[in-house]
Design a protein around this motif. Structure first.
Motif, PDB file in Angstrom:
ATOM      1  N   VAL A   1       3.759  10.739   9.911  1.00 35.82           N
ATOM      2  CA  VAL A   1       3.039   9.267   9.887  1.00 35.82           C
ATOM      3  C   VAL A   1       3.464   8.207  10.761  1.00 35.82           C
TER       4      VAL A   1
ATOM      5  N   LEU B   1       1.454   4.897   1.619  1.00 36.03           N
ATOM      6  CA  LEU B   1       0.526   5.523   2.770  1.00 36.03           C
ATOM      7  C   LEU B   1       0.505   7.286   2.714  1.00 36.03           C
TER       8      LEU B   1
ATOM      9  N   ARG C   1      -4.331   4.264   3.648  1.00 39.63           N
ATOM     10  CA  ARG C   1      -3.642   3.140   3.147  1.00 39.63           C
ATOM     11  C   ARG C   1      -4.234   3.037   1.568  1.00 39.63           C
TER      12      ARG C   1
ATOM     13  N   HIS D   1       1.000  -1.001  -0.002  1.00 38.44           N
ATOM     14  CA  HIS D   1       0.133   0.042  -0.178  1.00 38.44           C
ATOM     15  C   HIS D   1       0.864   1.286   0.129  1.00 38.44           C
TER      16      HIS D   1
ATOM     17  N   GLN E   1      -4.231   9.004   8.402  1.00 34.73           N
ATOM     18  CA  GLN E   1      -3.757   8.359   7.319  1.00 34.73           C
ATOM     19  C   GLN E   1      -4.620   7.603   6.294  1.00 34.73           C
TER      20      GLN E   1
END
Length: 183
Positions: free
Chosen positions: A100, A61, A149, A59, A147
């Protein structure tokens, strides 16, 4: 670069407006053909920035961050200024930790972009970060950054997201996509 081009002669640079963050200058130029023009620009700061494309578990981010210029939240990659004494990868890893909550064991610089070079001297280094591990650092963000993903397999679908419009993010997406295809 075209060798026949000759940079204009700068006759005068003058600050015409100043704020807490910005200085606006006029630049009096004379081109090689004798034409004179006065341009306006933001005073060059000499500091560069980084934008990080973090990859974790197949993924990308991303974060949602308030952008006062458009008065709305924008979906994008973590980013920030390079501090004095930092190199590009150190700054990228610091920003990743601050925004993050991850550090990266592998990072690669993809390229350096300019933003509106007719008005700014701004340079943004695009970095891919992999092999992430949890590592939080206190940053200067006024609120937590949510966040998101996003599956790498669908990464180009980000272009259809209404809040993924900032040109540097779009450029970083295309650069990361090309980089991943070469892997």
């Amino acid at each position: 670069m075209d060798k026949s081009l000759q940079k204009p002669k700068i006759h005068k640079i003058e600050t015409v407006a100043r704020s807490r963050l910005f200085n606006v200058e006029t630049v009096d130029l004379e081109f090689s053909n004798g034409a004179r023009r006065i341009y306006e620009r933001m005073q060059p700061s000499g500091r560069e920035a980084v934008m990080i494309v973090p990859i974790i578990d197949e993924h990308l981010l991303l974060i949602r961050e308030y952008a006062v210029g458009i008065e709305d939240y924008e979906l994008g990659f973590p980013k920030g200024l390079i501090d004095l004494g930092e190199d590009i990868l150190e700054a990228a890893n610091r920003e990743l930790m601050e925004e993050v909550g991850f550090g990266a064991k592998r990072m690669e610089i993809l390229t350096k972009l300019t933003l509106a070079p007719s008005y700014f001297s701004s340079k943004m280094n695009i970095v891919v970060a992999q092999n992430l591990y949890p590592q939080q650092r206190q940053g200067d963000e006024p609120e937590p950054l949510p966040q998101v993903r996003w599956p790498i397999a669908d990464m180009m679908d980000l272009l259809n997201e209404p809040d993924f419009r900032e040109a540097r993010n779009v450029s970083a997406l295309f650069l990361a996509h090309a980089w991943l295809l070469q892997k």
